[in-house]
Design a protein around this motif. Structure first.
Motif, PDB file in Angstrom:
ATOM      1  N   GLY A 365       2.555   1.668  -2.599  1.00  0.00           N
ATOM      2  CA  GLY A 365       1.945   0.454  -3.156  1.00  0.00           C
ATOM      3  C   GLY A 365       1.359  -0.426  -2.063  1.00  0.00           C
ATOM      4  O   GLY A 365       1.091   0.040  -0.958  1.00  0.00           O
ATOM      5  N   ILE A 366       1.221  -1.712  -2.362  1.00  0.00           N
ATOM      6  CA  ILE A 366       0.467  -2.570  -1.430  1.00  0.00           C
ATOM      7  C   ILE A 366       1.174  -2.780  -0.090  1.00  0.00           C
ATOM      8  O   ILE A 366       0.532  -3.103   0.897  1.00  0.00           O
ATOM      9  CB  ILE A 366       0.113  -3.955  -2.043  1.00  0.00           C
ATOM     10  CG1 ILE A 366       1.382  -4.775  -2.325  1.00  0.00           C
ATOM     11  CG2 ILE A 366      -0.745  -3.824  -3.282  1.00  0.00           C
ATOM     12  CD1 ILE A 366       1.068  -6.257  -2.523  1.00  0.00           C
ATOM     13  N   HIS A 367       2.502  -2.622  -0.049  1.00  0.00           N
ATOM     14  CA  HIS A 367       3.206  -2.816   1.222  1.00  0.00           C
ATOM     15  C   HIS A 367       3.408  -1.499   1.973  1.00  0.00           C
ATOM     16  O   HIS A 367       4.139  -1.472   2.980  1.00  0.00           O
ATOM     17  CB  HIS A 367       4.562  -3.500   0.994  1.00  0.00           C
ATOM     18  CG  HIS A 367       4.431  -4.915   0.527  1.00  0.00           C
ATOM     19  ND1 HIS A 367       4.076  -5.940   1.364  1.00  0.00           N
ATOM     20  CD2 HIS A 367       4.569  -5.470  -0.703  1.00  0.00           C
ATOM     21  CE1 HIS A 367       4.025  -7.077   0.679  1.00  0.00           C
ATOM     22  NE2 HIS A 367       4.315  -6.805  -0.586  1.00  0.00           N
ATOM     23  N   PHE A 368       2.768  -0.434   1.500  1.00  0.00           N
ATOM     24  CA  PHE A 368       2.931   0.864   2.186  1.00  0.00           C
ATOM     25  C   PHE A 368       2.756   0.657   3.694  1.00  0.00           C
ATOM     26  O   PHE A 368       1.845  -0.047   4.148  1.00  0.00           O
ATOM     27  CB  PHE A 368       1.880   1.872   1.680  1.00  0.00           C
ATOM     28  CG  PHE A 368       1.982   3.205   2.373  1.00  0.00           C
ATOM     29  CD1 PHE A 368       2.938   4.130   1.984  1.00  0.00           C
ATOM     30  CD2 PHE A 368       1.153   3.529   3.454  1.00  0.00           C
ATOM     31  CE1 PHE A 368       3.061   5.357   2.642  1.00  0.00           C
ATOM     32  CE2 PHE A 368       1.273   4.748   4.116  1.00  0.00           C
ATOM     33  CZ  PHE A 368       2.223   5.661   3.706  1.00  0.00           C
ATOM     34  N   CYS A 369       3.625   1.295   4.468  1.00  0.00           N
ATOM     35  CA  CYS A 369       3.685   1.059   5.907  1.00  0.00           C
ATOM     36  C   CYS A 369       2.308   1.182   6.581  1.00  0.00           C
ATOM     37  O   CYS A 369       1.688   2.238   6.557  1.00  0.00           O
ATOM     38  CB  CYS A 369       4.643   2.070   6.536  1.00  0.00           C
ATOM     39  SG  CYS A 369       4.737   1.871   8.315  1.00  0.00           S
ATOM     40  N   ILE A 370       1.909   0.103   7.212  1.00  0.00           N
ATOM     41  CA  ILE A 370       0.616   0.070   7.895  1.00  0.00           C
ATOM     42  C   ILE A 370       0.664   0.950   9.151  1.00  0.00           C
ATOM     43  O   ILE A 370      -0.353   1.449   9.623  1.00  0.00           O
ATOM     44  CB  ILE A 370       0.272  -1.413   8.247  1.00  0.00           C
ATOM     45  CG1 ILE A 370      -1.207  -1.695   8.160  1.00  0.00           C
ATOM     46  CG2 ILE A 370       0.791  -1.814   9.590  1.00  0.00           C
ATOM     47  CD1 ILE A 370      -1.542  -3.169   8.291  1.00  0.00           C
ATOM     48  N   GLY A 371       1.879   1.159   9.677  1.00  0.00           N
ATOM     49  CA  GLY A 371       2.030   1.908  10.927  1.00  0.00           C
ATOM     50  C   GLY A 371       2.299   3.390  10.714  1.00  0.00           C
ATOM     51  O   GLY A 371       2.553   4.108  11.692  1.00  0.00           O
ATOM     52  N   ALA A 372       2.227   3.873   9.453  1.00  0.00           N
ATOM     53  CA  ALA A 372       2.596   5.272   9.189  1.00  0.00           C
ATOM     54  C   ALA A 372       1.771   6.270  10.027  1.00  0.00           C
ATOM     55  O   ALA A 372       2.354   7.189  10.622  1.00  0.00           O
ATOM     56  CB  ALA A 372       2.492   5.582   7.697  1.00  0.00           C
ATOM     57  N   PRO A 373       0.436   6.108  10.120  1.00  0.00           N
ATOM     58  CA  PRO A 373      -0.311   7.086  10.926  1.00  0.00           C
ATOM     59  C   PRO A 373       0.142   7.091  12.398  1.00  0.00           C
ATOM     60  O   PRO A 373       0.273   8.159  13.012  1.00  0.00           O
ATOM     61  CB  PRO A 373      -1.772   6.620  10.814  1.00  0.00           C
ATOM     62  CG  PRO A 373      -1.818   5.786   9.574  1.00  0.00           C
ATOM     63  CD  PRO A 373      -0.466   5.139   9.468  1.00  0.00           C
ATOM     64  N   LEU A 374       0.434   5.898  12.936  1.00  0.00           N
ATOM     65  CA  LEU A 374       0.890   5.811  14.330  1.00  0.00           C
ATOM     66  C   LEU A 374       2.290   6.421  14.472  1.00  0.00           C
ATOM     67  O   LEU A 374       2.549   7.221  15.392  1.00  0.00           O
ATOM     68  CB  LEU A 374       0.897   4.345  14.776  1.00  0.00           C
ATOM     69  CG  LEU A 374       1.500   4.065  16.155  1.00  0.00           C
ATOM     70  CD1 LEU A 374       0.695   4.769  17.253  1.00  0.00           C
ATOM     71  CD2 LEU A 374       1.553   2.560  16.447  1.00  0.00           C
ATOM     72  N   ALA A 375       3.188   6.062  13.553  1.00  0.00           N
ATOM     73  CA  ALA A 375       4.565   6.580  13.631  1.00  0.00           C
ATOM     74  C   ALA A 375       4.558   8.106  13.557  1.00  0.00           C
ATOM     75  O   ALA A 375       5.296   8.770  14.283  1.00  0.00           O
ATOM     76  CB  ALA A 375       5.406   5.990  12.502  1.00  0.00           C
ATOM     77  N   ARG A 376       3.717   8.651  12.673  1.00  0.00           N
ATOM     78  CA  ARG A 376       3.682  10.119  12.531  1.00  0.00           C
ATOM     79  C   ARG A 376       3.262  10.770  13.849  1.00  0.00           C
ATOM     80  O   ARG A 376       3.867  11.762  14.273  1.00  0.00           O
ATOM     81  CB  ARG A 376       2.716  10.517  11.410  1.00  0.00           C
ATOM     82  CG  ARG A 376       3.290  10.215  10.047  1.00  0.00           C
ATOM     83  CD  ARG A 376       2.407  10.757   8.933  1.00  0.00           C
ATOM     84  NE  ARG A 376       3.163  10.852   7.704  1.00  0.00           N
ATOM     85  CZ  ARG A 376       2.848  10.217   6.565  1.00  0.00           C
ATOM     86  NH1 ARG A 376       1.768   9.462   6.505  1.00  0.00           N
ATOM     87  NH2 ARG A 376       3.609  10.358   5.493  1.00  0.00           N
TER      88      ARG A 376
END
Ligand code: HEM
Length: 418
Positions: A365-376
């Protein structure tokens, strides 16, 4: 306000919908999965006695509720403190509260949309992909640093420094400041623990004040002389004349530093533990880019670093027969949803070759982690470099988790490799 709390007691809960587990009990937080198994078998939507609110352990519910616009992280945009019985802010946490006030995680649209749009560009996949070579170099420098020893605590030696240095550099703060930022961050995130003490509040508040002082100086420098970094980008980012205030930039930088490393550190530690305990041959887990990605996703699913997020009901409403009042809190159990046997075959087995892996560790949803691509990327690099360089890696002692149920991560991870 640090944690979202149930304000008006809920009393009309039949016994068969209640479940109890003390978040501070070591037996529970060392392995919450036995509790989750019981919930999945009997009662996945239940009233958690110790927290005093309803919680959801089922994957379908957690995923749906994260996207449900009738729930939000903020409540004071639709109700007054008086109406909710919410106490006034505490004077001794004023600095901490200021950092939270403009935090993306505590906002709902339109404020959330505005801030997220202004920050998001820096975190899209194609942008962070450019950081991969830097992360590879950093991981190898860390491994060079301890390879000559007999054993090491991987949390301190590898898991913690990489994300802290990368996010500090991205924001535009020197890599050498990472330990200091990490210490402030650790003191601040203690506020999210269950049953926070007065001492913790005071300590988190002074960490917030020191952190803001440090950032204020950096912001003043960037205003004079912008650079190619996220701080300058946030200060000059302009959408039809709309710009971010200094307080908003500070809140966002602190959120990025806090959110940006804590969960990644824990996933690195939990992931290495899962891989080593599985008995699988690491060489097969990182045999291609696709397999490396799948292994990282399975690490995120199998032993998630963040187990419980909450939302307020923004109005009186009904969800699947459950009546909630405006201001009631619901707990969304990401770590439990990832082990839901209705969603994942052999949910309690660590299987990096599974094809049903999409999990909720980064939210939705709207709070989906903004850093997910970096964390991955950080996780793919840390795991694959570690097992490439030290193929005989093994646990040197049984790892123990920290006493913070919601942040599920290891205190230390002693490994050897000879
Ligand atoms: C394995 C690592 C990570 C995990 C598991 C994780 C998990 C999450 C989750 C579950 C949320 C949503 C919380 C909610 O819905 O209430 C979230 C939000 C967020 N994360 Fe992450 N995160 C990770 C790494 C990062 C990194 C590296 C950054 C930044 C560099 C970051 C920045 C953020 C921010 C700013 C938000 C708030 C987004 C919003 O409210 O719109 N996270 N993260």
């Amino acid at each position: 306000m640090a944690a979202i709390l149930q304000l008006k007691p809920i009393t009309d809960v039949p016994d068969h919908r209640r479940a109890s587990a003390n978040p501070r009990d070591p037996v529970f937080f060392q392995s919450p999965y036995a509790f989750y198994d019981r919930l999945h078998a009997t009662n996945p939507t239940f009233f958690w006695e110790e927290y005093g609110h309803w919680c959801f352990a089922g994957f379908r519910d957690v995923s749906a509720l994260l996207r449900d616009k009738r729930f939000g992280r903020e409540i004071l945009h639709v109700a007054t403190r008086e109406e909710l019985g919410m106490p006034e802010p505490k004077a001794h946490t004023a600095a901490f509260d200021l950092t939270e006030q403009h935090s993306l995680l505590n906002l709902e649209p339109p404020g959330h949309t505005r801030l997220r749009t202004l920050v998001n560009r820096a975190f899209v996949s194609r942008h962070v992909e450019q950081l991969r070579p830097r992360i590879v170099k950093l991981a190898n420098e860390m491994i060079d640093g301890f390879e000559g020893q007999d054993s090491v605590d991987l949390i301190k030696a590898l898991a913690a420094p990489i994300p802290a240095i990368i996010i500090a550099e991205m924001i535009g703060l020197p890599a050498e400041s990472a330990p200091k930022l990490l210490a402030w961050s650790n003191r601040m995130v203690a506020m999210y623990m269950f049953g926070v003490s007065h001492e913790t509040e005071l300590d988190a508040d002074s960490a917030a004040a020191e952190f803001m002082g440090y950032l204020r100086e950096a912001i003043a420098e960037r205003r004079k002389q912008p650079r190619e970094d996220l701080l300058s980008h946030m200060l000059t980012s302009d959408r039809n004349g709309d710009v971010l205030s200094d307080d908003e930039v500070m809140s966002t930088a602190i959120l990025l530093l806090n959110a940006g490393h804590e969960a990644t550190v824990h996933t690195t530690g939990n992931g290495v533990k899962s891989i080593l305990e599985s008995g699988l041959d690491p060489a097969t887990l990182f045999s291609s880019d696709e397999q490396t990605e799948a292994t990282v996703e399975e690490c995120l699913r199998f032993d998630a670093p963040l187990h419980l997020f909450t939302r307020y009901a923004l109005s009186d409403l009904e969800y699947e027969g459950l009546k909630l009042r405006k201001g009631d809190v619901v707990g969304l159990m990401l770590g439990a949803a990832n082990r839901d046997p209705k969603r994942f075959a052999n949910a309690n087995t660590f299987d990096p070759f599974r094809t049903d892996g999409a999990n909720v560790s980064f939210g939705a949803g709207i709070h989906f982690c903004i850093g997910a691509p970096l964390a991955r990327i950080e996780l793919q690099v840390a795991f694959s470099e570690l097992f490439r360089r030290l193929p005989k890696l093994r646990l040197a002692e049984a790892p123990q988790y920290n006493d913070v149920y919601h942040f599920h991560g290891l205190e230390r991870l002693m490994v050897s490799w000879r």
